[in-house]
Scaffold this active site. Structure first.
Site, PDB file in Angstrom:
ATOM      1  N   CYS A 161      28.707  51.543  47.491  1.00 30.77           N
ATOM      2  CA  CYS A 161      29.157  50.676  48.588  1.00 30.77           C
ATOM      3  C   CYS A 161      29.356  51.507  49.856  1.00 30.77           C
ATOM      4  CB  CYS A 161      30.466  50.008  48.194  1.00 30.77           C
ATOM      5  SG  CYS A 161      31.164  48.940  49.470  1.00 30.77           S
ATOM      6  N   LEU A 162      28.890  50.992  50.995  1.00 30.77           N
ATOM      7  CA  LEU A 162      29.031  51.726  52.257  1.00 30.77           C
ATOM      8  C   LEU A 162      30.500  51.857  52.685  1.00 30.77           C
ATOM      9  CD1 LEU A 162      26.049  50.226  54.321  1.00 30.77           C
ATOM     10  CD2 LEU A 162      26.168  52.489  53.255  1.00 30.77           C
ATOM     11  N   GLN A 200      32.871  44.178  55.993  1.00 26.40           N
ATOM     12  CA  GLN A 200      32.732  45.639  56.101  1.00 26.40           C
ATOM     13  C   GLN A 200      32.685  46.126  57.542  1.00 26.40           C
ATOM     14  OE1 GLN A 200      29.310  45.679  53.091  1.00 26.40           O
ATOM     15  NE2 GLN A 200      30.285  47.667  52.773  1.00 26.40           N
ATOM     16  N   HIS A 251      32.130  40.772  48.499  1.00 24.91           N
ATOM     17  CA  HIS A 251      32.815  41.280  49.698  1.00 24.91           C
ATOM     18  C   HIS A 251      33.442  40.136  50.492  1.00 24.91           C
ATOM     19  CE1 HIS A 251      32.385  45.563  50.132  1.00 24.91           C
ATOM     20  NE2 HIS A 251      31.068  45.562  49.978  1.00 24.91           N
ATOM     21  N   HIS A 276      26.953  41.708  45.046  1.00 29.81           N
ATOM     22  CA  HIS A 276      27.903  42.670  45.630  1.00 29.81           C
ATOM     23  C   HIS A 276      28.399  42.158  46.993  1.00 29.81           C
ATOM     24  CE1 HIS A 276      29.040  47.044  46.472  1.00 29.81           C
ATOM     25  NE2 HIS A 276      29.087  46.502  47.676  1.00 29.81           N
ATOM     26  N   GLU A 277      27.473  41.664  47.823  1.00 29.08           N
ATOM     27  CA  GLU A 277      27.855  41.213  49.179  1.00 29.08           C
ATOM     28  C   GLU A 277      28.664  39.914  49.128  1.00 29.08           C
ATOM     29  OE1 GLU A 277      27.524  43.446  51.240  1.00 29.08           O
ATOM     30  OE2 GLU A 277      25.982  44.610  50.233  1.00 29.08           O
ATOM     31  N   GLY A 337      22.456  46.378  51.997  1.00 28.21           N
ATOM     32  CA  GLY A 337      23.198  45.165  52.310  1.00 28.21           C
ATOM     33  C   GLY A 337      24.476  45.520  53.053  1.00 28.21           C
TER      34      GLY A 337
END
Ligand code: ZN
Length: 193
Positions: free
Chosen positions: A91-92, A48, A137, A133-134, A43
């Site tokens: 997380c990226l 991000q 963000h 999670h997204e 995702g």
């Protein structure tokens, strides 16, 4: 387009809804999907990639050849949560940090698709976790904000390391200063939200 790392200010931006799903928004979503696959993620939220839009892309299969798992969520809202499950998460924007976190086991979400049409989606397991999670963000919330004290202690040194590297990057001129980043976010917001 590139993935920004904590503590980039875009990760703390509370994104506003996208005004219109136009070609530019479709182009942004397409680039985000490419970037997500290239980074082996499941995702990726617009915050991000330093874009203050309520938009995220998802594919729990993490495989561009398995398009059936691929989805774009614009202006998403989680409307139902059931159960609670603790799993490891990453997380990226904080690469290398993994910690256990409790999330709803199953969720129901409404959003607008790339065709501009509203849709409803139900998810469980990994997909449910990734969606929560997204969505966080888009509100400027990181998974590390939600860790219990023991998990937080376990990763705090790595978090500090990210803060140090970010400040170093700004001093070296590799990363724009915070006021320049804020200006760019405000311009993008004015254009799309
Ligand atoms: Zn993330």
């Amino acid at each position: 387009m590139q993935i920004v790392h904590y503590p980039h200010p875009a990760l703390r931006w509370v994104s506003k809804p996208v005004r219109e799903v136009n070609d530019e928004i479709r182009r942004i979503a397409g680039e985000m999907l490419e970037l997500m696959y290239a980074s082996k993620g499941i995702g990726l939220a617009a915050n991000q990639v330093a874009m203050p839009l309520q938009l995220f892309v998802l594919n729990p299969k993490s495989d561009p050849n398995q398009k059936e798992g691929e989805r774009v969520f614009i202006n998403p809202r989680i409307i139902d949560r059931k159960g609670l499950v603790e799993e490891e998460e990453g997380c990226l924007s904080l690469p290398g940090i993994f910690a256990k976190l409790k999330r709803a086991e199953r969720i129901k979400i409404t959003a607008t698709g790339l065709d501009g049409q509203p849709f409803e989606h139900e998810a469980e397991g990994l997909a449910s976790r990734a969606i929560q999670h997204e969505v966080d963000h888009l509100q400027g919330i990181l998974f590390t904000d939600k860790l219990n004290p023991l998990e937080k202690i376990r990763v705090i040194m790595k978090i500090r390391e990210f803060e140090k590297n970010f400040r170093h990057g700004q001093r070296a001129g590799e990363i724009p200063a915070n006021d320049a980043i804020a200006k760019s976010l405000q311009e993008l917001e004015a254009a799309h939200c």
